[in-house]
Design a protein around this motif. Sequence first.
Motif, PDB file in Angstrom:
ATOM      1  N   ALA A  41      24.761  22.932  21.822  1.00  0.00           N
ATOM      2  CA  ALA A  41      23.348  22.759  21.474  1.00  0.00           C
ATOM      3  C   ALA A  41      22.634  24.056  21.824  1.00  0.00           C
ATOM      4  CB  ALA A  41      22.743  21.596  22.245  1.00  0.00           C
ATOM      5  N   ASN A  42      21.697  24.445  20.976  1.00  0.00           N
ATOM      6  CA  ASN A  42      20.944  25.681  21.160  1.00  0.00           C
ATOM      7  C   ASN A  42      19.470  25.351  20.987  1.00  0.00           C
ATOM      8  OD1 ASN A  42      19.836  28.200  21.137  1.00  0.00           O
ATOM      9  ND2 ASN A  42      21.016  28.968  19.412  1.00  0.00           N
ATOM     10  N   THR A  43      18.637  25.836  21.885  1.00  0.00           N
ATOM     11  CA  THR A  43      17.210  25.545  21.813  1.00  0.00           C
ATOM     12  C   THR A  43      16.398  26.793  21.496  1.00  0.00           C
ATOM     13  OG1 THR A  43      16.994  25.807  24.201  1.00  0.00           O
ATOM     14  CG2 THR A  43      17.350  23.581  23.372  1.00  0.00           C
ATOM     15  N   ASN A  44      16.899  27.633  20.639  1.00  0.00           N
ATOM     16  CA  ASN A  44      16.187  28.844  20.234  1.00  0.00           C
ATOM     17  C   ASN A  44      15.168  28.471  19.156  1.00  0.00           C
ATOM     18  OD1 ASN A  44      15.438  31.469  19.897  1.00  0.00           O
ATOM     19  ND2 ASN A  44      17.299  32.117  18.836  1.00  0.00           N
ATOM     20  N   ASN A  45      13.910  28.250  19.525  1.00  0.00           N
ATOM     21  CA  ASN A  45      12.810  27.787  18.664  1.00  0.00           C
ATOM     22  C   ASN A  45      12.997  26.339  18.245  1.00  0.00           C
ATOM     23  OD1 ASN A  45      11.377  30.166  18.809  1.00  0.00           O
ATOM     24  ND2 ASN A  45      12.290  31.003  16.964  1.00  0.00           N
ATOM     25  N   LYS A  46      13.945  26.035  17.419  1.00  0.00           N
ATOM     26  CA  LYS A  46      14.260  24.664  17.025  1.00  0.00           C
ATOM     27  C   LYS A  46      15.651  24.343  17.561  1.00  0.00           C
ATOM     28  CE  LYS A  46      10.764  23.364  14.446  1.00  0.00           C
ATOM     29  NZ  LYS A  46       9.993  22.162  14.654  1.00  0.00           N
ATOM     30  N   VAL A  47      15.890  23.077  17.825  1.00  0.00           N
ATOM     31  CA  VAL A  47      17.166  22.666  18.407  1.00  0.00           C
ATOM     32  C   VAL A  47      18.223  22.566  17.310  1.00  0.00           C
ATOM     33  CG1 VAL A  47      18.340  20.908  19.776  1.00  0.00           C
ATOM     34  CG2 VAL A  47      15.920  21.380  20.172  1.00  0.00           C
TER      35      VAL A  47
END
Length: 86
Positions: free
Chosen positions: A72-78
């Motif tokens: 999972a990545n939370t860079n601006n949008k998930v």
Amino acid sequence: MKTIKYAVAAIALSTLSFGAFAAEAVSATQAQNMNKIGVVSAEGASTLDGLEAKLAAKAEAAGASAYSITSANTNNKVSGTAVIYK
């Protein structure tokens, strides 16, 4: 009276079909005993719960009975990925 019969039938059928085909999240330990059938990814969610819902929907659409989120990545949008199993 007919309307009530149709409403009850529709609710019963939708409940049965949702329970029969919904992919469920599993842990890595549980996944060891399952057959991997692919990987799905999703992006554009605003929360981690939203990401999980998107991944679950994609796993179900791919015919999986279970999925395990692997990133999972939370860079601006998930965004994230999940391995799907049958």
